[in-house]
Every structure is written in C-alpha cells, then in structure tokens.
Design an enzyme around this catalytic site. Structure first.
Site, PDB file in Angstrom:
ATOM      1  N   LYS A 245      39.062  48.555  31.988  1.00  0.00           N
ATOM      2  CA  LYS A 245      40.428  49.072  32.129  1.00  0.00           C
ATOM      3  C   LYS A 245      41.184  47.954  32.913  1.00  0.00           C
ATOM      4  O   LYS A 245      42.482  47.791  33.042  1.00  0.00           O
ATOM      5  CB  LYS A 245      40.311  50.362  33.166  1.00  0.00           C
ATOM      6  CG  LYS A 245      39.621  51.592  32.343  1.00  0.00           C
ATOM      7  CD  LYS A 245      39.265  52.758  33.277  1.00  0.00           C
ATOM      8  CE  LYS A 245      38.711  53.968  32.486  1.00  0.00           C
ATOM      9  NZ  LYS A 245      37.340  53.484  32.490  1.00  0.00           N
TER      10      LYS A 245
ATOM     11  N   LYS B 222      34.413  41.879  41.357  1.00  0.00           N
ATOM     12  CA  LYS B 222      35.507  42.645  41.859  1.00  0.00           C
ATOM     13  C   LYS B 222      36.171  42.131  43.172  1.00  0.00           C
ATOM     14  O   LYS B 222      37.442  42.041  43.353  1.00  0.00           O
ATOM     15  CB  LYS B 222      34.903  43.983  42.389  1.00  0.00           C
ATOM     16  CG  LYS B 222      34.393  44.820  41.222  1.00  0.00           C
ATOM     17  CD  LYS B 222      35.662  45.243  40.312  1.00  0.00           C
ATOM     18  CE  LYS B 222      35.105  46.456  39.264  1.00  0.00           C
ATOM     19  NZ  LYS B 222      36.308  46.997  38.560  1.00  0.00           N
TER      20      LYS B 222
ATOM     21  N   LYS C 282      34.196  41.582  27.534  1.00  0.00           N
ATOM     22  CA  LYS C 282      33.790  42.979  27.926  1.00  0.00           C
ATOM     23  C   LYS C 282      35.467  43.776  27.741  1.00  0.00           C
ATOM     24  O   LYS C 282      36.405  43.419  28.231  1.00  0.00           O
ATOM     25  CB  LYS C 282      33.260  43.125  29.134  1.00  0.00           C
ATOM     26  CG  LYS C 282      33.101  44.751  29.599  1.00  0.00           C
ATOM     27  CD  LYS C 282      32.842  44.528  30.984  1.00  0.00           C
ATOM     28  CE  LYS C 282      32.658  46.199  31.526  1.00  0.00           C
ATOM     29  NZ  LYS C 282      32.604  46.160  32.876  1.00  0.00           N
TER      30      LYS C 282
END
Length: 327
Positions: A197, A111, A194
């Site tokens: 979103k 992230k 994977k």
C-alpha cells in the site's frame, strides 16, 4: 486440532499481495485447523491513521476476508482491539526483548527509512505485538507472506526466551505456513519486488475491471530480450509472477516461449495478465459489495469471533501470570 492464527493490518483495502500471500492460506487452513484470523487495528497505529480510517478499514477488511472465502462457521474472525488481553502479554514479552535485536529487524529499518519523522516505540516493538497476537492462542502455525518471515523468527524467539527464563515448556514455537511450497511474494507494478500500500503499486480486490486493466498496462517493462533464452530482468520476472499465480500453466508456457525466442510483445503480455487478474478479482469484488451491505452480519461475525479469541487469550494469560509470579 492444532490452532493457527494470523492477521492483516487495516491500512486500506486488501490487495493481490495480501490475497496470494496470506488470505488464500487462511481459506485452506480453516478446514484442517482450529483457525483464528484477526484484523490488526492496533498495528495500524504505527503509521498514525485517523480514527475514522481505523473504523472504516476494519469493517472493509472483515467483508473482504469473508468475500475471499473465510467461513465464520469454520474459522473465527475478530478485531485485534477487542481482545484486551493481548496488551498484557505484549508487555510481558517486551520485558524480555532487547533494544539491539529489535532495531535489527528489517521491517523496522525499512519503515524507519520511509517515515523518519514517525519512528515510534510501537514501530520498534511491532514484532513483539505480533508475537503476542500469536502466542496468546499458543498457535502452532501462522500463514505469512515472505516479508513476515523475520517477524515470525522473532515470535519464536519470544516463545523460546520465555520458556528458558522461567524454566517451562509452555509456549510452542509457531511455524510458518505457506499456501504453496514456499511463501508467495507478489511483486509491485512499478518494477519493485513487493506489492504494498505504501508503495502505491497495488491492485486492490475492490478495483473494477477498467482500473485493473489501466494499472497493468502501465506496469514497468524494458526494451525486450536481446538474446534467445536469456535471463529475465526483475521487472519482467515480476510480470511473469502474475502469470504464474493468476493464469493457466499453458498461458505461462506460451509467453515464456515467446520470451525465449525473442518474439514477445509486452502489450500482448500485459493484456493477458490484466484479463486473468480480472477473472480472479471480479467475483471477489462482487462478494465484498454484498457483505458490506450487510452490516448486521458483519457485526455478528466480529462479536462472535472476539468472544472465542478472548476466552483463548484469557486462559493463556492466566497461566503466564502464574508462571511469572503474579496473582
């Protein structure tokens, strides 16, 4: 009955990765365990959503939970921010975690790489908040996807460390629960490992048939097998994963044989995948629309779920305060 708990972050609609990675496990568990499922709106703050997005997404995911088969008479569904006790336990657990171990968490590093201008403290301590979500209910099992395994180990570490520091055997170490023998990792349509979103490679549970077909037909492939019985590259293995989770075993075997004898046609493979995904998604989509139209029922489900979750969390927190030494 053993207690189980899990949640999904409301950063948009649920997609096939959510469904096969976690929600199908939720549905299975509600008949066998005392189940609490939540919508993790506090977790969504790590990506700085707009206020209206948080409110809208929570309602949408609640409708999607119900449409996927979670029965509020069997399992309680609540919104994370309705249980304020979570924040106090989050604070206590953070006091026992170390900067270095939080910085080594793979999801944090990923992230931080994707949002370098917003590497906030909430992002760093995401595993601790997740641990508080679980440990406040003293849950024994947590249905998770493959990508959450390291965060689950951090939750167990929080439980062990609290018990060790205060010389108690209070928190159980929550175990991963999988719908199948192992975690299901639904791949992205862009060839990545994977579906997510932020990657923009999802098939959503609200997608209509035409949208699903269009997305699948654009899925990344290669030039095809060059040798009989050769190993599939990742982008092709991704497509076969969709066959494995949405199609019949006979369908999977048919296309696998076509791959092995080098006669596979990717257009035919994609059409079959799209058709089988539509069969999975269409009835769920129709139920989502029905639930979204019944706002009074959605509010009732969330309210009743929050009442049960608060009672559970408050009982745990009272004992935690006593153990630590706070009145």
């Amino acid at each position: 009955m053993e207690k189980v708990v899990s949640g999904i972050r409301p950063t948009g609609n649920l997609h096939l990765g959510n469904y096969f990675g976690a929600v199908k496990s939720f549905v299975k568990m509600q008949d066998e365990y005392e189940s609490l499922f939540f919508i993790a709106d506090w977790h969504s703050l790590t990506t700085s959503p707009k206020p209206e997005d948080i409110q809208r997404s929570a309602k949408v995911i609640l409708a999607e939970y119900l449409a996927c088969g979670i029965d509020p008479t069997k399992a309680k569904i609540y919104v994370q921010s309705d249980v304020k006790e979570t924040l106090e336990l989050y604070l206590f657990l953070n006091m026992n975690m170390y900067l270095g171990e939080l910085e080594r968490v793979t999801t944090f590093k990923e992230k931080a790489r994707k949002q370098p201008d917003n590497v906030n403290a909430g992002l760093l301590t995401y595993p601790t908040l997740m641990a508080a979500d679980i440990l406040q209910h003293r849950a024994k099992k947590v249905p998770v996807g493959k990508d959450q395994e390291q965060n689950m180990e951090m939750a167990r570490k929080c439980a062990r460390r609290f018990n060790h520091i205060y010389g108690v055997d209070f928190f159980p170490e929550p175990q991963n629960f999988y719908f199948n023998a192992e975690a299901v990792k639904v791949p992205g349509l862009d060839g990545s490992g994977k579906m997510g979103k932020s990657e923009g490679n999802c098939i959503y549970l609200h997608d209509d048939d035409k949208t699903i077909s269009k997305k699948v037909m654009k899925a990344v492939t290669d030039s095809g097998p060059q040798m009989a019985d050769s190993e599939k590259p990742q982008v092709i293995e991704n497509l076969f994963t969709f066959l494995r989770i949405c199609s019949t075993p006979d369908t999977y075997d048919y296309f696998n044989e076509k791959w092995n004898d080098c006669s596979i046609r990717y257009g035919d493979l994609k059409k079959q995948i799209a058709e089988d995904i539509i069969k999975t998604v269409s009835p769920i989509r129709e139920r989502i629309q029905d639930y979204q139209a019944n706002t009074e029922f959605l509010e009732k489900v969330a309210r009743e779920g929050a009442e049960v979750a608060r009672e559970s969390a408050a009982a745990t927190l009272a004992e935690v305060r006593r153990i630590i030494g706070f009145k």
